[in-house]
Design a protein around this motif. Structure first.
Motif, PDB file in Angstrom:
ATOM      1  N   LYS A   4       0.829  -1.198   0.000  1.00  0.00           N
ATOM      2  CA  LYS A   4       0.000   0.000   0.000  1.00  0.00           C
ATOM      3  C   LYS A   4       0.863   1.247   0.000  1.00  0.00           C
ATOM      4  O   LYS A   4       0.581   2.219  -0.674  1.00  0.00           O
ATOM      5  CB  LYS A   4      -0.910  -0.008   1.222  1.00  0.00           C
ATOM      6  CG  LYS A   4      -2.073  -0.963   1.059  1.00  0.00           C
ATOM      7  CD  LYS A   4      -2.907  -1.008   2.296  1.00  0.00           C
ATOM      8  CE  LYS A   4      -4.018  -2.020   2.133  1.00  0.00           C
ATOM      9  NZ  LYS A   4      -4.752  -2.219   3.366  1.00  0.00           N
ATOM     10  N   ALA A   8       1.018   4.192  -2.765  1.00  0.00           N
ATOM     11  CA  ALA A   8       0.810   5.594  -2.437  1.00  0.00           C
ATOM     12  C   ALA A   8       1.916   6.454  -3.022  1.00  0.00           C
ATOM     13  O   ALA A   8       1.663   7.497  -3.622  1.00  0.00           O
ATOM     14  CB  ALA A   8       0.762   5.759  -0.927  1.00  0.00           C
ATOM     15  N   LEU A  11       1.579   6.811  -6.666  1.00  0.00           N
ATOM     16  CA  LEU A  11       0.537   7.755  -7.038  1.00  0.00           C
ATOM     17  C   LEU A  11       1.052   9.186  -6.944  1.00  0.00           C
ATOM     18  O   LEU A  11       0.837  10.009  -7.829  1.00  0.00           O
ATOM     19  CB  LEU A  11      -0.667   7.576  -6.121  1.00  0.00           C
ATOM     20  CG  LEU A  11      -1.837   8.419  -6.611  1.00  0.00           C
ATOM     21  CD1 LEU A  11      -2.690   7.633  -7.563  1.00  0.00           C
ATOM     22  CD2 LEU A  11      -2.619   8.982  -5.477  1.00  0.00           C
ATOM     23  N   ALA A  15       1.420  11.871  -9.898  1.00  0.00           N
ATOM     24  CA  ALA A  15       0.855  13.221  -9.877  1.00  0.00           C
ATOM     25  C   ALA A  15       1.937  14.233 -10.244  1.00  0.00           C
ATOM     26  O   ALA A  15       1.721  15.140 -11.041  1.00  0.00           O
ATOM     27  CB  ALA A  15       0.301  13.522  -8.497  1.00  0.00           C
ATOM     28  N   THR A  18       2.757  14.158 -13.902  1.00  0.00           N
ATOM     29  CA  THR A  18       1.737  14.805 -14.726  1.00  0.00           C
ATOM     30  C   THR A  18       1.945  16.303 -14.755  1.00  0.00           C
ATOM     31  O   THR A  18       1.817  16.940 -15.795  1.00  0.00           O
ATOM     32  CB  THR A  18       0.335  14.520 -14.171  1.00  0.00           C
ATOM     33  OG1 THR A  18       0.340  13.220 -13.627  1.00  0.00           O
ATOM     34  CG2 THR A  18      -0.686  14.640 -15.257  1.00  0.00           C
ATOM     35  N   CYS A  19       2.273  16.862 -13.574  1.00  0.00           N
ATOM     36  CA  CYS A  19       2.506  18.308 -13.536  1.00  0.00           C
ATOM     37  C   CYS A  19       3.611  18.668 -14.504  1.00  0.00           C
ATOM     38  O   CYS A  19       3.509  19.599 -15.293  1.00  0.00           O
ATOM     39  CB  CYS A  19       2.949  18.780 -12.153  1.00  0.00           C
ATOM     40  SG  CYS A  19       1.804  18.376 -10.886  1.00  0.00           S
ATOM     41  N   ALA A  22       2.754  18.209 -18.132  1.00  0.00           N
ATOM     42  CA  ALA A  22       1.782  19.184 -18.600  1.00  0.00           C
ATOM     43  C   ALA A  22       2.475  20.455 -19.055  1.00  0.00           C
ATOM     44  O   ALA A  22       2.133  21.042 -20.071  1.00  0.00           O
ATOM     45  CB  ALA A  22       0.792  19.503 -17.500  1.00  0.00           C
TER      46      ALA A  22
END
Lengths: 396, 293
Positions: A4, A8, A11, A15, A18-19, A22
């Motif tokens: 887990k 985490a 993830l 994130a 992605t920033c 982008a």
């Protein structure tokens, strides 16, 4: 449990990536086409700049990008400048200071010879500070703050903020538009606050009474009900809006729904409002603004520019920023021919030669006729006012 | 008369804060975590309406319903993927993940919808009211916002106190372990909380963008922070507290804009928050927390 935790952190990493991507994709797409040309080498002059190609002010940046590219293509087709072909590259800075500095460094690595600086004021101040260290010539199409051209290497095509503030107050007074003026300005924005200061002092000199001064900041730019109520109570008959179009669209909408009937007068920041996605253009009916460019003008320069631009890029970004950028490239051409610039000179030598030539040339462009420059970099040309009628600009 | 007008627009702004704050406070009360992605769920909801009503041209009620479904599903997915694996992790890890989700949503919106501001068409179709010889003008959006917020708060209170799943939420918020022993499915209760909170965010997004029709990927960020403040103001974890906090925040903000300074309104709002927290550390209607030994 361990699994887990790994999930985490994956993830969180996803994130973060992605920033990064982008931002990155935006930067890449803007540079690709020119990068391919750059490898050709040879007798070329490289002109670089940066602007908000994405973000709130993307209409400005893309206008500059297309306008400049149009002029570059025309000049290259006609044989270039002093036998040199031009190459053009524009980086995306989203109108931010840090990104503008990054853009400058990218452009320097690309061996930029001459720069058109940036599109917006805040970014231009940061970009200009770097350029001044390298003695890189800058001719910004549209950065209006005074500090943008504080270096002796920097010039501009558009009016400065004080110039717009003074011109607005003069225009309102000379044409008897109003004697009781209310203002809404953005207090944490150099462009807006700069115009506001000069407008205020010029207005009092001209006998215009400012009955209400309202402001907002970038964290507080959605709800204008309190400002509009104060203006309603003040009995003003004209609202001066030295702000950008996205906030102005909200003000127009909220003023209408609160039942406030008033005349509006703005500066070049309002240019672009008619092209906003899904904006109800009837709200902008009757809004007056100072802009150096009106697409329906009938002089030869404007007609030529509008026809060519429309054929290549359509109407969406055909604004004064595109016209300013188109002029900027031709002004660089005029100065470079006067100074006898060639591709063997270093960017610093080019800068010294252009600085001198800029004060000696007179240029007729889309955004003004017989434009001349003082050594401080300010252009001298007459402002034009337009009024929005049936969803387009009409000269006043 | 202008006082009334400031007050009405303050209540309208405050009702939107309150709706958003309800989402924060429910999630905090039950899952004991700050869901910082909540503001961005609002933005997603507003883009959903924009796509349905303006790009596809469907009627507003379809847009609002569609947006509620999109946000409810998104809320549950976020909870399952991002927060559930961290249920036993430290609260700091959860907080950072929430911030990560927030950026993920903003950047996804940036990629899909591009960052230029879009002008939103109001989904509210109520005529405005003019009172006192046109001195006081109340727009249809303001009326809708206030009415919808009150209905939602009453319904939410009834749901939590009178229904079985609602009481299960209360039980989970008091003691997760004991609730589980009593036969309550803690996971599905938390999912339900996210579902309701995110559906409320969709409604808040519709009302926010109808009143202030400019939509960009950061639209939800600032109202999200204000609403979080409102939730703390009223006592985080308390549903009436979120409502009171939101409306007070909106009214203070608007009155200080109207009578003191448009420049300092945020400073004044947060100043009041500090003063209240000094005297009532758990917020206006917050419960006193007894530390378990």
């Amino acid at each position: 449990m361990k699994l887990k935790k790994i999930m985490a952190s994956l993830l969180a990493a996803a994130a973060a990536i992605t920033c990064l991507t982008a931002c990155k994709t935006d930067g890449n797409t803007s540079g690709n086409d020119s990068e391919n040309n750059a490898s050709a080498g040879g007798n070329v002059l490289r002109i670089g700049g940066s602007g908000p190609l994405t973000g709130d002010y993307a209409l400005y940046g893309n206008g500059v990008k297309n306008g400049a590219q149009l002029a570059i293509d025309e000049i290259n087709a006609a044989g270039g400048i002093n036998g040199c072909t031009l190459e053009f590259k524009i980086e995306d800075d989203e109108a931010g200071e840090e990104k503008a500095v990054n853009a400058y460094n990218v452009l320097k690595d690309w061996d930029m010879d001459i720069s058109i600086g940036t599109v917006t004021s805040g970014a231009c101040i940061a970009f200009g500070a770097e350029a001044a260290k390298d003695n890189m010539f800058i001719l910004t199409p549209s950065s209006t703050a005074v500090e943008c051209i504080s270096g002796d290497n920097a010039f501009r095509v558009c009016f400065s903020d004080p110039n717009q503030g003074v011109a607005s107050a003069d225009y309102i007074a000379d044409n008897g538009l109003s004697s009781k003026v209310a203002i809404i300005y953005q207090s944490d924005n150099a462009y807006s606050a700069g115009i506001f200061d000069k407008f205020k002092s010029e207005a009092s000199a001209k006998g215009i009474e400012i009955v209400s001064e309202q402001s907002f900041t970038k964290d507080n730019k959605t709800d204008f009900s309190a400002q509009l109520q104060s203006i309603k109570d003040s009995g003003a008959d004209l609202m001066f809006l030295p702000i950008y179009y996205s906030e102005a669209s909200l003000i127009l909408q909220q003023a209408k729904s609160s039942g406030l009937e008033i005349k509006y007068f703005g500066c070049d920041g309002l240019d672009g409002i008619l092209n906003m996605n899904n904006f109800d253009i009837s709200l902008a009916e009757g809004v007056m603004l100072l802009t150096p460019f009106a697409a329906d003008a009938t002089d030869d320069a404007t007609v030529h520019f509008v026809t060519e631009y429309r054929a290549k890029y359509g109407d969406e970004t055909m604004n004064q920023f595109a016209a300013d950028a188109y002029d900027a490239i031709y002004i660089i051409k005029a100065a470079a021919e006067k100074a006898g610039i060639n591709a063997d000179m270093s960017s610093s030598e080019i800068c010294d030669a252009l600085k001198k030539a800029m004060t000696e040339i007179t240029v007729d462009g889309v955004t003004g006729t017989s434009i001349t420059w003082a050594a401080d970099g300010e252009p001298s040309k007459a402002p034009k006012a337009v009024v929005i009628t049936d969803g387009s600009y009409k000269a006043m | 008369m202008s006082f009334l007008s400031y007050l009405v627009s303050g209540i309208s702004l405050g009702s939107i804060y309150a709706l958003i704050a309800l989402g924060y406070t429910m999630v905090y009360g039950i899952a004991k975590m700050l869901n910082f992605a909540h503001g961005d769920v609002i933005m997603v909801g507003a883009y959903a309406i924009y796509t349905i009503c303006i790009t596809w041209g469907l009627p507003p009620y379809v847009g609002v319903l569609g947006s509620i479904v999109v946000c409810a599903v998104l809320g549950v997915v976020i909870e399952k993927v991002a927060y559930k694996p961290l249920r036993k992790a430290s609260s700091l890890a959860v907080l950072i993940t929430a911030i990560g989700v927030s950026y993920l949503l903003q950047n996804a919106a940036l990629l899909i919808f591009k960052s230029d501001t879009k002008s939103f068409t109001s989904v509210v179709n109520i005529p405005s009211i003019d009172l006192f010889d046109n001195q006081l003008h109340i727009s249809g959006e303001t009326i809708a916002t206030i009415v919808v917020s009150v209905i939602i708060m009453v319904a939410l209170n009834l749901f939590i106190n009178k229904t079985k799943p609602g009481r299960a939420m209360l039980a989970v918020s008091e003691d997760k372990g004991a609730a589980q022993l009593m036969g309550i499915n803690v996971n599905s209760t938390i999912s339900l909380t996210f579902l309701i909170g995110s559906a409320l965010a969709a409604v808040a997004g519709a009302l926010l963008c109808s009143s202030y029709p400019a939509l960009s990927p950061t639209t939800g960020a600032m109202p999200g922070i204000k609403a979080f403040t409102a939730a703390v103001f009223g006592g985080i974890g308390s549903i009436p507290g979120a409502m009171v906090g939101g409306i007070l925040l909106g009214v203070i903000e608007n009155l200080s804009k109207g009578y003191i300074s448009t420049q300092f309104s945020d400073a004044i709002v947060f100043g009041v928050l500090i003063i209240i927290l000094l005297f009532k550390p758990t917020g206006l209607l917050g419960k006193k927390i007894n530390e378990k030994v």
